[in-house]
Design an enzyme around this catalytic site. Structure first.
Site, PDB file in Angstrom:
ATOM      1  CD  GLU A 154      -1.741 -16.688  -0.240  1.00  0.00           C
ATOM      2  OE1 GLU A 154      -2.194 -16.434   0.885  1.00  0.00           O
ATOM      3  OE2 GLU A 154      -1.878 -15.943  -1.211  1.00  0.00           O
TER       4      GLU A 154
ATOM      5  NE  ARG B 183      -8.764 -14.295  -1.468  1.00  0.00           N
ATOM      6  CZ  ARG B 183      -8.560 -13.156  -0.807  1.00  0.00           C
ATOM      7  NH1 ARG B 183      -7.550 -12.359  -1.137  1.00  0.00           N
ATOM      8  NH2 ARG B 183      -9.347 -12.815   0.186  1.00  0.00           N
TER       9      ARG B 183
ATOM     10  CG  HIS C 275      -2.228 -12.616   1.112  1.00  0.00           C
ATOM     11  ND1 HIS C 275      -3.018 -13.688   0.769  1.00  0.00           N
ATOM     12  CD2 HIS C 275      -3.044 -11.531   1.043  1.00  0.00           C
ATOM     13  CE1 HIS C 275      -4.250 -13.266   0.516  1.00  0.00           C
ATOM     14  NE2 HIS C 275      -4.287 -11.961   0.674  1.00  0.00           N
ATOM     15  CB  ILE C 276       2.129  -7.651   2.663  1.00  0.00           C
ATOM     16  CG1 ILE C 276       2.922  -7.436   1.353  1.00  0.00           C
ATOM     17  CG2 ILE C 276       2.813  -8.667   3.556  1.00  0.00           C
ATOM     18  CD1 ILE C 276       4.276  -6.756   1.547  1.00  0.00           C
ATOM     19  N   GLY C 277      -1.001  -7.141   0.839  1.00  0.00           N
ATOM     20  CA  GLY C 277      -1.710  -6.038   0.170  1.00  0.00           C
ATOM     21  C   GLY C 277      -2.288  -5.023   1.146  1.00  0.00           C
TER      22      GLY C 277
END
Ligand code: GLV
Length: 321
Positions: free
Chosen positions: A268, A239, A287-289
């Site tokens: 974000e 985060r 944020h593509i984990g």
């Protein structure tokens, strides 16, 4: 009994169909962004279930002004949800752990290698200038990941999956912080548990996997960055607010640390301009984990399973807490 289910943002159509096929009414808002507490209250006043995502702001006000039976968030993190208020309102909250562990650990490893071997910068310069002559003494040189020491802050499921990749794939030595000892990880990876300060001082790469809460907000700040090695790399796929971005940018610009790979950001969808100014020392992803087709489908499917179970009077599969 037919229930009303509100869906905040776009979700796989076939998963919404599963809710309809069970006889429920589905209100798909398809918002392009997360919903504010006011928007959530307006849309869910008379709803039974909410299929939400990590950008929806589920504050105490939302739970005090709705009668939701279940909130199913399509995410493993739930720092956007006031879980104590949900419990008070007798609303079940579920999340989607496990199904995204591999994809997220893969991305953490990718960022680590990309920063260490300057992949985005090398790609850009090859496109612009070709390879140039081969040079033994080229600058800048990369940083070795094989055999380096990896400090994992928060050895949960994703931290452990990263330890597996790093230790068996890259021969990395594993250090970790965690609330409690992990004897299994110590046996499997020879992992050593240390206080945060010692982990930061001894690691070549530090990867953040702790949940975001009052204790972990800005865990990485000017003071803790100073404990890190000058050739160290910071990875964050957890985060954004675990890191004070302004302090990180400063640490990159004044060479306190060597680089950072960030998939999550403090505010974000914005990225701190000073981080952008740190240029090639950072590799940034949006944020593509968990963003592989198989994983995102599994997440949506698990969230729908949770809603169907709870609305049928059964226990949730993956409740929060
Ligand atoms: C993504 O960040 C998640 O919590 O699933």
């Amino acid at each position: 009994m037919a229930a009303k289910i509100v869906v905040t943002q776009p979700v796989h159509a076939e998963q919404l169909q599963r809710l309809r096929d069970a006889g429920h009414e589905v209100v798909a808002l398809d918002s392009p962004h997360g919903l504010s507490p006011e928007e959530l209250i307006e849309h869910t006043k008379d709803a039974d279930a909410l299929l939400s995502q990590l950008t929806d702001k589920l504050t105490a006000d939302v739970f005090a002004n709705t009668t939701l039976t279940i909130v199913a968030t399509i995410a493993t993190g739930y720092d956007n949800i006031d879980v104590a208020a949900a419990q008070k309102a007798k609303t079940t909250v579920t999340r989607t752990p496990d199904v995204l562990t591999d994809a997220t650990a893969d991305l953490a490893m990718t960022l680590m290698l990309s920063v260490a071997r300057q992949i985005p910068e090398s790609d850009a310069s090859t496109r612009e200038h070709g390879t140039g002559p081969f040079q033994l003494l080229r600058e800048p040189m990369g940083i070795d990941i094989s055999g380096a020491t990896l400090g994992i802050v928060g050895l949960g499921r994703i931290g452990e999956a990263l330890a597996h990749r790093a230790h068996f794939g890259f021969g990395m030595k594993i250090l970790y912080t965690a609330r409690s000892q992990h004897p299994a990880a110590e046996d499997r990876f020879g992992a050593v548990r240390l206080p945060l300060g010692q982990l930061l001082a001894q690691s070549d790469v530090v990867s953040l996997h702790a949940p975001l809460n009052d204790e972990t907000r800005h865990l990485i700040n000017r003071d803790t960055l100073k404990l890190m090695k000058p050739n160290a790399i910071l990875i964050n796929t957890g985060r954004g607010p675990l890191v004070n971005e302004k302090d990180l940018a400063e640490a990159l610009l004044d060479n306190t640390i060597a680089g950072a790979g960030l998939d999550v950001f403090e505010n974000e969808p914005d990225v701190h301009p000073d981080l952008l100014a740190a240029g090639t020392k950072t590799v940034l992803t949006p944020h593509i984990g968990s963003a592989t087709a198989k994983t995102r489908l599994a997440m949506a499917s698990l969230a729908v399973d949770n809603i169907l179970a709870v609305l049928a009077g059964e226990p949730p599969l993956t409740p929060v807490g």
